[in-house]
Design an enzyme around this catalytic site. Structure first.
Site, short mmCIF file in Angstrom:
data_model
loop_
_atom_site.label_atom_id
_atom_site.label_comp_id
_atom_site.label_asym_id
_atom_site.label_seq_id
_atom_site.Cartn_x
_atom_site.Cartn_y
_atom_site.Cartn_z
N LYS A 77 -11.71 -3.48 3.75
CA LYS A 77 -13.07 -2.83 4.40
C LYS A 77 -12.96 -1.77 4.56
CE LYS A 77 -13.93 -5.46 7.66
NZ LYS A 77 -14.40 -6.36 8.94
N GLY A 105 0.14 -0.98 11.31
CA GLY A 105 -1.11 -0.50 12.20
C GLY A 105 -0.63 1.13 12.55
N ARG A 143 14.98 -4.40 8.43
CA ARG A 143 14.17 -4.24 9.91
C ARG A 143 15.89 -4.08 10.40
NH1 ARG A 143 8.49 -6.27 11.01
NH2 ARG A 143 7.60 -5.48 9.39
N GLY A 185 0.66 -1.96 5.51
CA GLY A 185 1.31 -3.31 5.58
C GLY A 185 1.28 -3.27 3.90
P1 ADP Z 1 -2.62 -1.60 3.61
O1 ADP Z 1 -2.07 -3.69 4.57
O2 ADP Z 1 -2.42 -1.18 2.50
O3 ADP Z 1 -3.35 -0.76 4.68
P2 ADP Z 1 -5.63 -3.29 3.71
O4 ADP Z 1 -4.96 -4.48 4.20
O5 ADP Z 1 -6.86 -2.02 3.64
O6 ADP Z 1 -3.81 -2.41 2.77
O7 ADP Z 1 -5.90 -3.93 2.63
C1 ADP Z 1 -5.51 -4.81 1.25
C2 ADP Z 1 -6.28 -5.79 0.70
O8 ADP Z 1 -7.06 -5.64 -0.06
C3 ADP Z 1 -5.31 -6.73 -0.33
O9 ADP Z 1 -4.92 -7.87 -0.09
C4 ADP Z 1 -5.74 -6.70 -1.65
O10 ADP Z 1 -6.26 -8.06 -2.22
C5 ADP Z 1 -7.24 -6.12 -0.87
N1 ADP Z 1 -8.16 -5.61 -1.91
C6 ADP Z 1 -7.80 -4.49 -2.97
N2 ADP Z 1 -9.10 -4.76 -3.71
C7 ADP Z 1 -10.20 -6.11 -3.80
C8 ADP Z 1 -11.12 -6.19 -3.85
N3 ADP Z 1 -11.67 -5.46 -5.43
N4 ADP Z 1 -11.51 -7.63 -3.75
C9 ADP Z 1 -10.98 -7.78 -2.60
N5 ADP Z 1 -10.10 -7.81 -1.76
C10 ADP Z 1 -9.74 -6.68 -2.65
MG MG Z 2 -3.01 -4.84 5.57
#
Ligand code: ADP
Ligand code: MG
Length: 394
Positions: free
Chosen positions: A198, A374, A35, A351
């Protein structure tokens, strides 16, 4: 279009620059300075053009009071090394005091001073006085170059802009260009890939993208909420109860809008949430009651890869499976590989998705990896970010 440092005269100007120096630290040492390196082009430009460069940033969550473990002093040292010039650290437990003002008054053109962690002050995250005014008293021009906090209206990200002209640095310029072009002026076909844990976290992003994309690919933990909405048995898979109705609604909207919304046709399931758990590949409507979905299946990987390969713009947010466990990383890797191979503008937001791409060695094959988790999500939701809204238009 927002003005950048190139659109204003910076010579001799006391320039307050909001950077993102929120770097990981261990025992007082910086463990990853990416960063800090990312901030150098803007700082060097300002220095070379004779500005008096006053840097501000937060680090960690000191919760509004001085805490030694969150001091930015090590950042000043690292900046001095990287820039091969002295970056003076204006040490103060209250960030701005008479000694800091004196240090700023003594600056020559091209000098660089770094202020202490802005979150030492409780006003910072509430965007309140008197801290905003104290910061503003140091400068005549505000440059925001911290995309990762641009979705927050804080004293140092937005408040100071009401006291002086405000423009973007090169990092924010780049984020706005790549994310903005991808979402608002995409070359088609435009494919968005959504995953992560989610649905309700991402619902606004999906809704906004439904108005823009040709195809939406769903994976990750959120897929099971879509399965549930279709009436499939999902076993012990992660379920976003409040998201079921939303998922049904999104599928209906996609149909009305003529967007091709794809959910996985097959799924890798495991007996428990563990890399070494017993696992199997099943059709998505045949998940055993005692198993949980961990990744998209092989057939889905093929279908998604083929769609991504035809795309001209791809935006990806959220891993396709539990990629932190090697046995369930294949779906995420397949999507990353397809994006790397595609002759398309490829944008990563989020992230964990950015971490996955880096970890798998595809980082330099992507058009743009957003530095703000975010902030990039809020941008993809179609919101105007407070730290961007305050910048002057061209
Ligand atoms: P980002 O940070 O890219 O926006 P998120 O924070 O929404 O992504 O989600 C990332 C998390 O989702 C990871 O830690 C991953 O392990 C989890 N994940 C992905 N697929 C599954 C699954 N099938 N069951 C539980 N967790 C999951
Ligand atoms: Mg995340």
């Amino acid at each position: 279009m927002k003005k950048t440092v190139k659109d204003v005269d910076v010579k001799g100007k006391k320039t307050l620059v909001r950077c993102d120096f929120n770097v990981p630290m261990q025992d007082g040492k910086i463990t990853d300075d990416i960063r800090i390196r990312a901030a150098l082009p803007t700082i060097e430009y300002l220095k070379d053009n004779g500005a008096k460069v006053i840097l501000m940033s937060h680090m960690g969550r000191p919760k509004g009071e001085p805490k030694k473990e969150f001091t930015l002093a090590p950042v000043a040292d690292r900046l001095s090394e990287l820039l091969c010039t002295e970056v003076k650290f204006a040490q103060s437990d209250v960030v701005v005091d008479d000694s800091v003002k004196a240090a700023v008054d003594a600056m020559q053109d091209g000098d660089i001073v770094l202020l202490e962690n802005t979150r030492y002050r409780k006003e910072e995250t509430n965007n309140e006085e008197p801290f905003t005014g104290e910061l503003a008293s140091l400068g005549e021009l505000f440059v925001n170059d911290a995309f990762g906090t641009a979705h927050r209206a804080h004293c140092s990200t937005a408040g100071v802009a009401s006291y002086m002209p405000a423009v973007s640095g090169f990092l924010i310029e780049k984020e706005l260009k790549f994310l903005g072009d991808a979402v608002n002026d995409p070359e088609r076909p435009f494919v968005a890939i959504m995953g992560g844990s989610k649905v309700s976290d991402k619902i606004k992003v999906i809704e906004n993208l439904l108005d823009k994309v040709d195809t939406l690919l769903i994976g990750g933990g959120m897929a099971y909420t879509f399965f549930k909405a279709k009436g499939y048995e999902i076993g012990t898979s992660i379920l976003d109860e409040e998201g079921i109705e939303l998922a049904a609604d999104l599928m209906k909207k996609a149909e009305e809008k003529g967007v091709d919304l794809e959910i996985p046709v097959d799924t890798v399931v495991a007996s428990e949430f563990n890399n070494d758990a017993d696992s199997a590949m099943v059709a998505s409507d045949a998940i055993p009651a005692d198993m949980m979905g961990m990744d998209i299946g092989a057939e889905t990987r093929k279908i998604y890869t083929a769609i991504i390969e035809q795309a001209k713009t791809v935006v990806w947010n959220g891993p396709m499976g539990v990629f932190e466990m090697p046995n369930f990383a294949a779906g995420t890797e397949a999507v990353a590989q397809a994006m790397a191979d595609a002759d398309a503008a490829t944008i990563i937001g989020g992230g964990d998705s950015a971490a996955a791409v880096g970890q798998m060695g595809f980082a330099d094959k992507m058009t743009h990896i957003s530095t703000g988790g975010g902030a990039s999500l809020e941008f993809l939701e179609g919101k105007e970010l407070p730290g961007v809204a305050v910048l002057e238009d061209k």
